[in-house]
Design an enzyme around this catalytic site. Structure first.
Site, short mmCIF file in Angstrom:
data_model
loop_
_atom_site.label_atom_id
_atom_site.label_comp_id
_atom_site.label_asym_id
_atom_site.label_seq_id
_atom_site.Cartn_x
_atom_site.Cartn_y
_atom_site.Cartn_z
N LYS A 1 1.89 -6.27 -14.50
CA LYS A 1 2.54 -7.55 -14.22
C LYS A 1 1.45 -8.41 -13.33
CE LYS A 1 5.16 -4.65 -11.67
NZ LYS A 1 6.03 -3.88 -10.82
N THR B 1 11.51 -12.44 -2.77
CA THR B 1 10.66 -11.68 -4.04
C THR B 1 10.67 -10.05 -3.51
OG1 THR B 1 8.73 -11.89 -3.34
CG2 THR B 1 9.47 -13.47 -4.83
N GLY C 1 11.44 -6.49 -3.68
CA GLY C 1 12.17 -5.49 -4.56
C GLY C 1 12.07 -5.93 -6.11
N THR C 2 11.21 -6.98 -6.35
CA THR C 2 10.94 -7.33 -7.74
C THR C 2 10.48 -6.15 -8.76
OG1 THR C 2 8.93 -8.31 -7.29
CG2 THR C 2 10.76 -9.85 -7.32
N GLY C 3 9.48 -5.38 -8.30
CA GLY C 3 8.92 -4.41 -9.03
C GLY C 3 10.07 -3.46 -9.24
N CYS C 4 10.61 -2.90 -8.18
CA CYS C 4 11.78 -1.96 -8.64
C CYS C 4 12.78 -2.39 -9.61
CB CYS C 4 12.45 -1.83 -7.07
SG CYS C 4 11.41 -1.04 -6.05
#
Length: 266
Positions: free
Chosen positions: A175, A207, A209-212
């Site tokens: 990402k 932003t 928690g975007t990865g989770c």
């Protein structure tokens, strides 16, 4: 409701990331979320202020009980903070879930900079969990750690993804949100080739928690029998709208609006 997702990850007391964000994501995409909690964190939008580990045997027990009874169509891992936890999770997957697609989000550093991974856990992650993964979803800092190289542009992302692919996962999605520019570029690399995804950058601090969220959305797609590129495309669109419609809570990196897909007209 379609698609059972077992989430193995830590709890976020602020509700934006971790288990809480994962459950919201799976539910918003009409999947069924079950969990095995690996750690409790005391955090809010300003950072992580405490971590309380769950006993390794209890993590494995949570996983076994879910898989033996409810089952799963996909497994997603998030915060696995120690080599002992990683080894235990890998043991259960090898024992009960080898035919279930595994999405590994290598959670290493929190948004505010706090380390979420013990120093000795990196080798266990590479040796035990990556060979089981259908797809690995590192951000740029995580990909740099896993590949051992600096990533400055799309060609570096491509090179790093291929290096990480040699550790055994079926696919690597790096990402690009940490790179500068008006667009965000992610690259999905498999042994059969690559696919590049781009979107316009959204200038916001909300932003958390975007990865989770992205990894759980991908896992839900795989549980619902989407192909990996289809699951990634839908997940990226879901996260994009969740950021755009973020509620603006907190004084730091605020949470997304995971429920934007839900009609509130009742």
């Amino acid at each position: 409701m379609k698609g059972r997702v077992l989430i193995v990850a830590g709890s976020d007391s602020g509700g934006g990331a971790g288990i809480q964000g994962d459950i919201k994501t799976v539910t918003a995409l009409t999947g069924y979320a079950a969990t095995a909690i690996t750690a409790l964190t005391a955090q809010n939008t300003l950072g992580v202020f405490g971590i309380h580990a769950v006993p390794v045997e209890f993590i494995a027990q949570q996983m076994r009980l879910v898989l033996e009874d409810i089952g799963a169509d996909a497994i997603k891992t998030g915060m696995l903070h120690s080599a002992e936890v990683i080894n235990a999770v890998a043991d259960v997957i090898e024992e009960l879930g080898t035919d279930i697609p595994l999405v590994v989000d290598p959670v290493m550093v929190a948004k505010g900079g706090a380390s979420l991974l013990d120093p000795d856990a990196g080798h266990a992650l590479q040796r035990r969990l990556l060979p089981l993964a259908e797809v690995l979803t590192p951000n740029i800092p995580e990909a740099q750690v896993l590949s051992g190289m600096e990533i400055l542009d799309i060609n570096d992302m491509r090179h790093a993804a291929n290096l990480i692919l040699s550790y055994g996962p079926q696919a690597v999605l790096i990402k690009g949100g940490h790179m500068e520019g008006e667009t965000v570029t992610d690259i999905l690399v498999t042994n059969d080739g690559e696919e590049v995804f781009t979107s316009r950058r959204i200038e916001t601090v909300h932003t958390h928690g975007t990865g989770c969220t992205l990894a759980s959305a991908i896992a839900t797609g795989l549980a619902q029998r989407l192909t990996l590129p289809e699951a990634v495309t839908r997940a990226r669109n879901y996260v994009d709208q969740a950021i755009r419609q973020a509620p603006g809570y907190g004084k730091g990196h605020g949470p997304l609006n995971h429920a934007w897909t839900v009609d509130d007209g009742f």
